[in-house]
Motif scaffolding. Structure first.
Motif, short mmCIF file in Angstrom:
data_model
loop_
_atom_site.label_atom_id
_atom_site.label_comp_id
_atom_site.label_asym_id
_atom_site.label_seq_id
_atom_site.Cartn_x
_atom_site.Cartn_y
_atom_site.Cartn_z
N ASP A 243 28.72 -4.76 6.94
CA ASP A 243 27.68 -4.93 8.06
C ASP A 243 26.45 -4.28 7.20
O ASP A 243 25.68 -4.04 8.16
CB ASP A 243 28.02 -4.29 9.17
N GLN A 244 26.40 -4.51 6.04
CA GLN A 244 24.98 -4.03 5.36
C GLN A 244 24.32 -5.20 4.84
O GLN A 244 24.62 -6.11 4.28
CB GLN A 244 25.36 -2.96 4.31
N ARG A 245 22.92 -4.99 4.65
CA ARG A 245 21.91 -5.91 3.77
C ARG A 245 21.29 -5.15 2.75
O ARG A 245 20.45 -4.27 2.86
CB ARG A 245 21.15 -6.46 4.92
N ILE A 246 21.49 -5.40 1.46
CA ILE A 246 21.06 -4.69 0.44
C ILE A 246 19.94 -5.71 -0.11
O ILE A 246 20.29 -6.69 -0.56
CB ILE A 246 22.05 -4.34 -0.63
N VAL A 247 18.89 -5.15 -0.23
CA VAL A 247 17.71 -6.01 -0.93
C VAL A 247 17.58 -5.71 -2.24
O VAL A 247 17.66 -4.62 -2.65
CB VAL A 247 16.25 -5.58 -0.21
N VAL A 248 17.51 -6.76 -3.01
CA VAL A 248 17.38 -6.34 -4.78
C VAL A 248 16.23 -7.08 -5.12
O VAL A 248 16.05 -8.28 -5.34
CB VAL A 248 18.68 -7.14 -5.17
N ASP A 249 15.06 -6.45 -4.81
CA ASP A 249 13.59 -6.98 -5.33
C ASP A 249 12.94 -5.88 -6.00
O ASP A 249 11.65 -6.26 -6.12
CB ASP A 249 13.02 -7.52 -3.98
N GLY A 250 13.56 -4.81 -6.49
CA GLY A 250 12.63 -3.82 -7.26
C GLY A 250 11.70 -3.11 -6.34
O GLY A 250 10.89 -2.66 -6.83
N GLY A 251 11.88 -3.29 -5.03
CA GLY A 251 10.79 -2.55 -4.07
C GLY A 251 9.76 -3.33 -3.83
O GLY A 251 8.77 -2.83 -3.45
N THR A 252 9.73 -4.60 -4.30
CA THR A 252 8.34 -5.30 -3.93
C THR A 252 7.99 -5.46 -2.64
O THR A 252 6.76 -5.43 -2.53
CB THR A 252 8.83 -6.95 -4.50
N PHE A 253 8.87 -5.48 -1.81
CA PHE A 253 8.33 -5.80 -0.23
C PHE A 253 8.81 -4.89 0.66
O PHE A 253 9.91 -4.27 0.25
CB PHE A 253 8.79 -7.18 0.19
#
Length: 253
Positions: A243-253
């Motif tokens: 139940d996790q959402r992992i963002v893979v954007d290099g910390g852009t947003f």
């Protein structure tokens, strides 16, 4: 990441882009991998060949995920051919056309929602009996960082991904009692066909590599970097993660 030997994965959109990278990563970790593709048979064949080169077995199924009957037929073929499924990765996707809400064709909205939200619902539903029988079942939804920023001129795509994430969070709670892990991976800009089209449309730049200098860590995210997060989530290293959402954007947003 740890061995996936003895596990079978199905990756939608597995012929190209992030789906292809995920398929190859799971194969490298020992899983047998089935890919579903819409129409690019040549890309699917290449992915299968590369799965074989990784020392694993690959299978390809032509199945447009925006079609209910096709989703049910794909699930039936997986059961008939393999009798099991351990990992399901929803990676199939299409972009919206970049129009304002006022100018969006209703048919486009229906099409984008069908690929990103309705199709994953239909396919997951059809495959739940197999996933519940697995020693450990995993479902990973490849969403987008767009659901955290809501830019203009993106309503169909953002709506589709938001609905996908709602499905994932709900499924995680419903299926935890069956030992299933359900998670979301949300990339930002990725060096794929879709990412290159986005850069051309928004900046007029033909070569996405020209975005490297302005990107975190000096490069646009690669499909393999997204795939590495997926392979972690389905591994023993993530045995207590759901139940996790992992963002893979290099910390852009």
């Amino acid at each position: 990441m740890g061995s996936l030997t003895g596990r079978l994965a199905l990756v939608t959109g597995g012929g190209r882009g992030i789906g292809r990278a995920v398929a190859l990563a799971l194969a490298a970790d020992g899983a047998e991998v089935a890919i579903a593709y819409r129409r690019d048979e040549e890309a699917a064949r290449k992915t299968l060949a590369d799965i074989g080169s990784a020392g694993s077995r690959g299978f390809a199924y032509r199945a447009p995920v925006d079609d209910l009957d096709a989703c049910r037929d794909l699930a039936a073929r997986i059961e008939a051919d393999h009798g099991r499924l351990d990992i399901l990765v929803h990676s199939a996707g299409i972009a919206s056309r970049g129009h304002a809400v006022a100018d969006t064709d209703p048919a486009e909205l229906v099409r984008v929602l069908a690929v990103h939200a309705l199709g994953p619902h239909h396919l997951t539903q059809a495959l739940l009996p197999l996933l519940r029988r697995a020693d450990r079942g995993d479902v990973v939804f490849v969403s987008s960082a767009i659901t955290g920023i809501w830019p203009p001129f993106s309503a169909p795509y953002a709506m589709g991904k938001a609905a996908m994430e709602a499905l994932a969070h709900t499924l995680a709670k419903e299926e935890r009692g069956h030992g299933m892990h359900v998670n979301i991976v949300a990339p930002g800009l990725v060096d794929t066909d879709m990412g290159r089209r986005l850069v051309r449309a928004t900046t007029g730049v033909e070569d996405i590599r020209r975005q490297d200098a302005a990107s975190p860590y000096g490069h646009v995210c690669s499909p393999e970097e997204v795939a590495d997060v997926v392979r972690f989530l389905v591994s023993d290293a993530a045995s207590y993660v759901t139940d996790q959402r992992i963002v893979v954007d290099g910390g852009t947003f």
